[in-house]
Design an enzyme around this catalytic site. Structure first.
Site, PDB file in Angstrom:
ATOM      1  N   ASP A 145       0.778  -1.226   0.070  1.00 38.80           N
ATOM      2  CA  ASP A 145       0.005   0.053   0.125  1.00 38.80           C
ATOM      3  C   ASP A 145       0.837   1.243  -0.044  1.00 38.80           C
ATOM      4  O   ASP A 145       1.690   1.446   0.909  1.00 38.80           O
ATOM      5  CB  ASP A 145      -0.999  -0.185   1.411  1.00 38.80           C
ATOM      6  CG  ASP A 145      -1.967   1.071   1.295  1.00 38.80           C
ATOM      7  OD1 ASP A 145      -1.800   1.869   0.490  1.00 38.80           O
ATOM      8  OD2 ASP A 145      -3.074   0.834   2.153  1.00 38.80           O
ATOM      9  N   TRP A 169      -4.664   3.754 -11.862  1.00 32.13           N
ATOM     10  CA  TRP A 169      -4.039   3.036 -13.068  1.00 32.13           C
ATOM     11  C   TRP A 169      -2.717   3.481 -13.313  1.00 32.13           C
ATOM     12  O   TRP A 169      -2.533   4.772 -13.612  1.00 32.13           O
ATOM     13  CB  TRP A 169      -4.950   2.874 -14.169  1.00 32.13           C
ATOM     14  CG  TRP A 169      -4.102   2.405 -15.336  1.00 32.13           C
ATOM     15  CD1 TRP A 169      -3.681   3.294 -16.527  1.00 32.13           C
ATOM     16  CD2 TRP A 169      -3.586   0.994 -15.856  1.00 32.13           C
ATOM     17  NE1 TRP A 169      -3.164   2.505 -17.296  1.00 32.13           N
ATOM     18  CE2 TRP A 169      -2.921   1.254 -16.926  1.00 32.13           C
ATOM     19  CE3 TRP A 169      -3.652  -0.060 -15.081  1.00 32.13           C
ATOM     20  CZ2 TRP A 169      -2.145  -0.068 -17.385  1.00 32.13           C
ATOM     21  CZ3 TRP A 169      -2.871  -1.344 -15.751  1.00 32.13           C
ATOM     22  CH2 TRP A 169      -2.472  -1.232 -16.855  1.00 32.13           C
ATOM     23  N   ASP A 197     -10.073   4.038  -2.051  1.00 25.52           N
ATOM     24  CA  ASP A 197     -10.787   2.850  -1.075  1.00 25.52           C
ATOM     25  C   ASP A 197     -12.167   2.976  -1.232  1.00 25.52           C
ATOM     26  O   ASP A 197     -12.875   3.994  -1.264  1.00 25.52           O
ATOM     27  CB  ASP A 197     -10.553   3.159   0.185  1.00 25.52           C
ATOM     28  CG  ASP A 197      -8.805   2.753   0.663  1.00 25.52           C
ATOM     29  OD1 ASP A 197      -8.234   2.345  -0.333  1.00 25.52           O
ATOM     30  OD2 ASP A 197      -8.744   2.807   1.757  1.00 25.52           O
TER      31      ASP A 197
END
Length: 390
Positions: free
Chosen positions: A150, A190, A206
């Site tokens: 993350d 992306w 999220d």
């Protein structure tokens, strides 16, 4: 049920599976993650053991959900002098390896959330930056099969070059580690290097879930439909062992109606998204369990032919389609109107089909007969009809 899904997969994707069998993720990964339901402070080693047991005993592993991932909250707030990660002494006093061993003993694969920067998402200086070799060796020693990496924080700020170099370093070290570990990239948008670096990568922020005051179906960027539209923009890049990730599922009692949950799951299946549950597996409603263990829906998701996409939008009605390896199509007729029932029609020609085709309702398993020109259904507000056509 696991055997049934396996045979469906053989029918749908034998050719593509044989081409990709050496990849770490020849089909979209399936599993469970603690974050959406428990967040950072709701987990401890007792809760984790209970959830491991529930995933197995409630039939989720048999349905294909094999990766068990502990998200944020397992780490201490500091590293050792060598840069090693420490488990939180209050919530995980017996460490992580015992939990990985327990998950493995129950037939599951095991994963953790970690961060590649200098600090984690909460600001603690426990990142992997400069400590990659040490921390990856810890993960190998603990027996990890999955890492959610993350982006979170870097003290000097991330730039695109540094971000790419850092994730590539993790990939290279993992490849040399001697252990098969799926790399799940979580960097919120992306990037064109994702397919060469990870097996799955987030294309969105999220998704709204219980941890963030409840799931939302539509109307905001991080709703089910908001992240679906964002994920759809990268559809062409998925496949061959790499899968776009619109984030974890928000099924169960997190704020969505049953109809909305059905659409949510159908979209993730059509988009070939990783199916990572974010529920409480100890307390599932019968309706939720029926949705997330639907054999045909899962087989659609696991068919690696392509990432399906939206091919028609008329007002508040949409049609999403995924081509399957056997020539059939998975079709979602979706009504985003909050009040009005909508008639949705799609021609077989637009679906790339011809002649008479069989139509099956995926969620109830019933044949709807044959069609020769088009498929037309009345779809209730905030609902969908999930079909297998061909």
């Amino acid at each position: 049920m696991k055997k049934i899904v396996f045979f469906i997969l053989i029918i749908l994707s034998h050719q593509a599976f044989s081409q990709n069998e050496k990849l770490l993720a020849p089909t979209p990964p399936m599993g469970w993650n603690s974050w959406n339901w428990f967040g950072k402070y709701g987990i401890n080693e007792d809760v984790i053991r209970e959830c491991i047991d529930a995933v197995v005993e409630e039939g989720l592993l048999d349905a294909g959900y094999e990766y068990f991932v502990i998200d944020g909250g397992w780490r201490d707030v500091k590293l050792t002098e060598k840069g090693e990660l420490l488990p939180n002494p209050d919530r995980f006093p017996h460490g992580i390896k015992v939990l990985a061993d327990y998950a493995h003993s129950r037939g599951l694969k095991f994963g953790l959330h970690t961060v590649p920067g200098t600090h984690d998402c909460g600001g603690d200086a426990v990142g992997g930056f400069g400590n990659e070799e040490v921390q990856i060796q810890q993960f190998v020693d603990w027996g990890l099969d999955f890492i959610k990496l993350d982006k979170c924080k870097h003290a000097d700020g991330w730039n695109e070059e540094l971000l790419e170099q850092t994730y590539e370093k993790w990939q290279n070290l993992l490849e040399k580690s001697g252990r098969d570990i799926v790399l799940s990239i979580s960097a919120y948008t992306w990037r064109d290097w994702y397919p060469e670096v990870g097996q799955m990568a987030r294309t969105t922020g999220d998704i709204k879930a219980r941890v963030s005051k409840g799931a939302v179906f539509d109307g905001i960027p991080l709703s089910v439909m908001g992240v679906s539209e964002t994920n759809n923009e990268s559809a062409q890049f998925a496949g061959n062992g790499y899968w776009n990730d619109p984030d974890m599922l928000a099924t169960g009692e997190q704020g969505l109606t049953i109809d909305e949950q059905k659409v949510h799951f159908a979209l993730w299946c059509i988009m070939s998204s990783p199916l990572i549950l974010g529920n409480d597996p100890r307390n599932m409603t019968p309706e939720e369990k029926e949705i997330i263990t639907n054999e045909i829906a899962i087989a659609v998701n696991q068919d690696p032919t392509e990432q399906g996409r939206r091919i028609q939008k008329e007002g508040n009605t949409e049609v999403w389609v995924k081509k399957l390896n056997n020539g059939k199509k998975a079709v979602l007729l979706l009504n985003r109107d909050a009040e009005k029932t909508g008639k949705i029609e799609i021609s077989l020609e637009k679906l790339g089909l011809n002649g008479k085709v069989k139509v099956l309702d995926i969620y109830n398993g019933k044949s709807l007969g044959k069609e020769s020109k088009s498929i037309s259904k009345e779809v209730h507000p905030l609902s969908g009809v999930f079909l297998l056509v061909g």
